[in-house]
Scaffold this motif. Structure first.
Motif, PDB file in Angstrom:
ATOM      1  N   VAL A  30       0.843  -1.201   0.000  1.00 29.96           N
ATOM      2  CA  VAL A  30       0.000   0.000   0.000  1.00 29.96           C
ATOM      3  C   VAL A  30       0.873   1.245   0.000  1.00 29.96           C
ATOM      4  O   VAL A  30       0.611   2.210  -0.737  1.00 29.96           O
ATOM      5  CB  VAL A  30      -0.968  -0.010   1.216  1.00 29.96           C
ATOM      6  N   LYS A  31       1.929   1.252   0.800  1.00 22.85           N
ATOM      7  CA  LYS A  31       2.855   2.401   0.838  1.00 22.85           C
ATOM      8  C   LYS A  31       3.434   2.669  -0.553  1.00 22.85           C
ATOM      9  O   LYS A  31       3.533   3.814  -0.979  1.00 22.85           O
ATOM     10  CB  LYS A  31       3.990   2.142   1.830  1.00 22.85           C
ATOM     11  N   LYS A  51      -2.167  14.967  -1.061  1.00 21.96           N
ATOM     12  CA  LYS A  51      -2.032  15.591   0.262  1.00 21.96           C
ATOM     13  C   LYS A  51      -2.664  14.744   1.370  1.00 21.96           C
ATOM     14  O   LYS A  51      -2.243  14.810   2.505  1.00 21.96           O
ATOM     15  CB  LYS A  51      -2.694  16.978   0.259  1.00 21.96           C
ATOM     16  N   ASP A  52      -3.681  13.996   1.052  1.00 22.69           N
ATOM     17  CA  ASP A  52      -4.420  13.213   2.046  1.00 22.69           C
ATOM     18  C   ASP A  52      -3.947  11.758   2.055  1.00 22.69           C
ATOM     19  O   ASP A  52      -4.740  10.831   2.066  1.00 22.69           O
ATOM     20  CB  ASP A  52      -5.920  13.293   1.731  1.00 22.69           C
ATOM     21  N   SER A  53      -2.638  11.589   2.085  1.00 19.28           N
ATOM     22  CA  SER A  53      -2.086  10.244   1.947  1.00 19.28           C
ATOM     23  C   SER A  53      -2.402   9.334   3.133  1.00 19.28           C
ATOM     24  O   SER A  53      -2.502   8.132   2.973  1.00 19.28           O
ATOM     25  CB  SER A  53      -0.582  10.293   1.703  1.00 19.28           C
ATOM     26  N   VAL A  54      -2.580   9.877   4.338  1.00 18.11           N
ATOM     27  CA  VAL A  54      -2.900   9.036   5.498  1.00 18.11           C
ATOM     28  C   VAL A  54      -4.250   8.352   5.271  1.00 18.11           C
ATOM     29  O   VAL A  54      -4.386   7.136   5.442  1.00 18.11           O
ATOM     30  CB  VAL A  54      -2.912   9.864   6.804  1.00 18.11           C
ATOM     31  N   TYR A  55      -5.247   9.145   4.888  1.00 18.80           N
ATOM     32  CA  TYR A  55      -6.566   8.577   4.607  1.00 18.80           C
ATOM     33  C   TYR A  55      -6.501   7.584   3.455  1.00 18.80           C
ATOM     34  O   TYR A  55      -7.092   6.503   3.525  1.00 18.80           O
ATOM     35  CB  TYR A  55      -7.579   9.683   4.295  1.00 18.80           C
ATOM     36  N   LEU A  56      -5.794   7.922   2.402  1.00 17.90           N
ATOM     37  CA  LEU A  56      -5.717   7.034   1.240  1.00 17.90           C
ATOM     38  C   LEU A  56      -5.018   5.725   1.588  1.00 17.90           C
ATOM     39  O   LEU A  56      -5.398   4.667   1.092  1.00 17.90           O
ATOM     40  CB  LEU A  56      -5.026   7.738   0.075  1.00 17.90           C
TER      41      LEU A  56
END
Length: 192
Positions: free
Chosen positions: A144-145, A154-159
């Protein structure tokens, strides 16, 4: 992502009712519920969730998911079957569970089969699966990383969370579908 790995690593994924947890005396329904609630309390999603209820047990009995009880008491064999049902119900329909356990329910009451040996084998496999699960989640998290790095968002944590959820659900669905195919084979063999 480390937080997600930590959550999954600390989840009670290998918590099962063992033969040592099951008393050698027959239990009334309230005692059965209490035993399961105590053992699986850590697996509940929230405090309001019930592990096992009278309605569930009655529905399992009416649906013939386990052989009849004697004098409203549940034997060690019943508790083993209820434990197996508890694990199966997360992925299989009640009809699939009934079909899966039908031959076992015929053998156990007639003392044709030692269900304790089968249950020990199940527990050994479950333990090995728990170790494999943690390794698979770590590997999946790394993949996933890699995919997130390609997105530049910008919203990589949520993605990351979204992709990990969808990936885990995909694997769950693949395993469930494979189990359903095996259930269908049991049904064909019983019809023959």
């Amino acid at each position: 992502m480390d937080k997600i790995e930590q959550l999954i690593a600390n989840a009670p994924i290998d918590n099962h009712l063992t033969l040592d947890d099951i008393p050698d005396i027959d239990l009334y329904m309230d005692q059965v519920i209490q035993l399961f609630e105590k053992k699986y309390e850590g697996q509940k999603r929230n405090a309001d969730e019930k592990v096992l209820t009278k309605t569930m047990i009655n529905n399992y009995a009416k649906g013939k998911l386990f052989f009849p009880v004697n004098n409203k008491k549940y034997s060690k064999e019943h508790l083993i079957l209820i434990s197996i049902i508890y694990q199966l119900k997360g992925a299989l329909s009640i009809n699939d569970i009934k079909l899966t356990l039908e031959n076992l329910n015929k053998k156990v009451p007639e003392a044709e089969f030692n269900i304790e040996k089968l249950y020990n084998s199940y527990l050994h496999l479950a333990e090995a699966n728990a170790v494999k699960f943690v390794d698979d989640v770590k590997e999946n998290t790394n993949k996933v990383k890699e995919e997130i790095d390609k997105l530049d968002d910008k919203d990589s944590v949520y993605l990351k969370q979204l992709l990990l959820i969808t990936s885990l659900i995909n694997m769950s669905n693949l395993y469930r579908k494979a189990a359903e195919k095996i259930v269908d084979e049991i049904g064909k063999e019983q019809d023959a």
